[in-house]
Design a protein around this motif. Structure first.
Motif, PDB file in Angstrom:
ATOM      1  N   ALA A 165      -7.849  -7.961 -10.128  1.00 43.40           N
ATOM      2  CA  ALA A 165      -8.032  -6.429  -9.880  1.00 43.40           C
ATOM      3  C   ALA A 165      -6.666  -5.925  -8.831  1.00 43.40           C
ATOM      4  N   LEU A 166      -7.448  -7.134  -7.758  1.00 46.77           N
ATOM      5  CA  LEU A 166      -5.979  -6.528  -6.598  1.00 46.77           C
ATOM      6  C   LEU A 166      -4.593  -7.034  -6.894  1.00 46.77           C
ATOM      7  N   ASN A 167      -4.772  -7.541  -8.253  1.00 44.25           N
ATOM      8  CA  ASN A 167      -2.744  -7.788  -8.568  1.00 44.25           C
ATOM      9  C   ASN A 167      -2.466  -6.508  -9.172  1.00 44.25           C
ATOM     10  N   LEU A 168      -3.724  -6.300  -9.833  1.00 44.45           N
ATOM     11  CA  LEU A 168      -3.296  -4.728 -10.625  1.00 44.45           C
ATOM     12  C   LEU A 168      -2.922  -3.880  -9.481  1.00 44.45           C
ATOM     13  N   ARG A 169      -4.131  -3.450  -8.340  1.00 47.68           N
ATOM     14  CA  ARG A 169      -3.913  -2.636  -6.977  1.00 47.68           C
ATOM     15  C   ARG A 169      -2.655  -2.995  -6.465  1.00 47.68           C
ATOM     16  N   LEU A 170      -2.162  -3.932  -6.365  1.00 48.89           N
ATOM     17  CA  LEU A 170      -0.730  -4.631  -5.636  1.00 48.89           C
ATOM     18  C   LEU A 170       0.370  -4.196  -6.281  1.00 48.89           C
ATOM     19  N   LYS A 171       0.675  -4.046  -7.530  1.00 43.35           N
ATOM     20  CA  LYS A 171       1.786  -3.530  -8.381  1.00 43.35           C
ATOM     21  C   LYS A 171       1.457  -2.510  -8.513  1.00 43.35           C
ATOM     22  N   LEU A 172       1.055  -1.283  -8.299  1.00 41.79           N
ATOM     23  CA  LEU A 172       0.789  -0.015  -8.612  1.00 41.79           C
ATOM     24  C   LEU A 172       0.879   0.581  -7.429  1.00 41.79           C
ATOM     25  N   ALA A 173       0.540   0.071  -6.093  1.00 38.73           N
ATOM     26  CA  ALA A 173       0.949   0.048  -5.409  1.00 38.73           C
ATOM     27  C   ALA A 173       2.467   0.178  -4.391  1.00 38.73           C
ATOM     28  N   ILE A 174       2.598  -0.849  -5.204  1.00 37.65           N
ATOM     29  CA  ILE A 174       4.437  -1.147  -5.321  1.00 37.65           C
ATOM     30  C   ILE A 174       5.259  -0.131  -5.794  1.00 37.65           C
ATOM     31  N   ALA A 175       4.334  -0.157  -7.276  1.00 35.65           N
ATOM     32  CA  ALA A 175       5.281   1.325  -7.809  1.00 35.65           C
ATOM     33  C   ALA A 175       5.246   2.490  -6.750  1.00 35.65           C
ATOM     34  N   LEU A 176       4.139   2.706  -6.645  1.00 35.41           N
ATOM     35  CA  LEU A 176       3.462   3.665  -6.006  1.00 35.41           C
ATOM     36  C   LEU A 176       5.230   4.343  -4.707  1.00 35.41           C
ATOM     37  N   GLU A 177       5.069   3.433  -3.722  1.00 33.16           N
ATOM     38  CA  GLU A 177       5.626   3.242  -2.874  1.00 33.16           C
ATOM     39  C   GLU A 177       7.413   3.611  -3.683  1.00 33.16           C
ATOM     40  N   GLU A 178       7.492   2.732  -4.489  1.00 34.66           N
ATOM     41  CA  GLU A 178       9.153   2.420  -4.995  1.00 34.66           C
ATOM     42  C   GLU A 178       9.571   4.509  -5.644  1.00 34.66           C
ATOM     43  N   ARG A 179       8.214   5.084  -5.835  1.00 38.45           N
ATOM     44  CA  ARG A 179       8.413   6.315  -6.537  1.00 38.45           C
ATOM     45  C   ARG A 179       8.599   7.231  -5.495  1.00 38.45           C
ATOM     46  N   ARG A 180       8.237   7.184  -3.995  1.00 36.43           N
ATOM     47  CA  ARG A 180       8.131   7.609  -3.063  1.00 36.43           C
ATOM     48  C   ARG A 180       9.729   7.698  -2.127  1.00 36.43           C
ATOM     49  N   ALA A 181      10.164   6.030  -2.022  1.00 35.21           N
ATOM     50  CA  ALA A 181      10.860   6.064  -1.610  1.00 35.21           C
ATOM     51  C   ALA A 181      12.597   6.956  -2.423  1.00 35.21           C
ATOM     52  N   ALA A 182      12.617   6.727  -3.913  1.00 34.11           N
ATOM     53  CA  ALA A 182      13.141   6.935  -4.681  1.00 34.11           C
ATOM     54  C   ALA A 182      13.607   9.090  -4.531  1.00 34.11           C
ATOM     55  N   SER A 183      11.766   9.409  -4.551  1.00 28.14           N
ATOM     56  CA  SER A 183      12.041  10.946  -3.948  1.00 28.14           C
ATOM     57  C   SER A 183      12.555  11.087  -2.996  1.00 28.14           C
ATOM     58  N   LYS A 184      12.475  10.062  -2.014  1.00 23.19           N
ATOM     59  CA  LYS A 184      13.441  10.740  -0.366  1.00 23.19           C
ATOM     60  C   LYS A 184      14.346  10.654  -0.085  1.00 23.19           C
ATOM     61  N   ALA A 185      14.403  10.041  -1.055  1.00 26.48           N
ATOM     62  CA  ALA A 185      15.932  10.247  -1.450  1.00 26.48           C
ATOM     63  C   ALA A 185      16.439  10.529  -1.477  1.00 26.48           C
ATOM     64  N   ASN A 186      16.507  10.828  -3.643  1.00 25.91           N
ATOM     65  CA  ASN A 186      16.550  12.096  -4.028  1.00 25.91           C
ATOM     66  C   ASN A 186      16.989  13.447  -2.896  1.00 25.91           C
ATOM     67  N   SER A 187      15.438  13.404  -2.021  1.00 26.78           N
ATOM     68  CA  SER A 187      15.775  15.211  -1.062  1.00 26.78           C
ATOM     69  C   SER A 187      16.792  14.784  -0.496  1.00 26.78           C
ATOM     70  N   ARG A 188      17.228  13.763  -0.185  1.00 24.86           N
ATOM     71  CA  ARG A 188      18.080  13.759   1.158  1.00 24.86           C
ATOM     72  C   ARG A 188      19.078  13.869   1.007  1.00 24.86           C
ATOM     73  N   VAL A 189      19.241  13.780  -0.452  1.00 23.50           N
ATOM     74  CA  VAL A 189      20.563  13.916  -1.157  1.00 23.50           C
ATOM     75  C   VAL A 189      21.182  15.573  -1.543  1.00 23.50           C
TER      76      VAL A 189
END
Length: 77
Positions: free
Chosen positions: A25-49
Motif C-alpha cells: 500500500a505504501l509503495n502504491l501511494r508513493l508511485k501515485l505521488a510521484i506520478a502526480l508530481e510529474e504531471r504537475r511539473a509537466a503542466s507547469k512547464a507547458n504553461s510557461r511555454v
C-alpha cells in the motif's frame, strides 16, 4: 511457555502478511505521488511555454512586415 511458542507459525505468517499488505500500500501511494508530481511539473512547464509564446507574439507583432527603402513598403510573404 513463552509467547513465541504459544502463537507459533500461524501468528508469524499473519504478521508477515500484514507487513506485506502495508508495504504494498505504501509503495502504491508513493508511485501515485510521484506520478502526480510529474504531471504537475509537466503542466507547469507547458504553461510557461504558452505564456512565453504569447509574450513573444505581443512583443514582435506582425513578423511579416518588413521595412524597405524610404517609403517602408509592406511586403507579403
Amino acid at each position: 511457555m513463552s509467547n513465541a511458542i504459544r502463537f507459533g507459525c500461524s501468528h508469524l505468517t499473519s504478521v508477515k502478511r500484514l507487513y506485506n499488505v502495508v508495504k504494498d500500500a505504501l509503495n502504491l501511494r508513493l508511485k501515485l505521488a510521484i506520478a502526480l508530481e510529474e504531471r504537475r511539473a509537466a503542466s507547469k512547464a507547458n504553461s510557461r511555454v504558452e505564456q512565453w509564446q504569447q509574450n513573444q507574439n505581443l512583443e514582435r507583432g506582425n513578423e511579416v512586415r518588413c521595412d524597405e527603402g524610404a517609403k517602408f513598403k509592406l511586403l507579403r510573404a
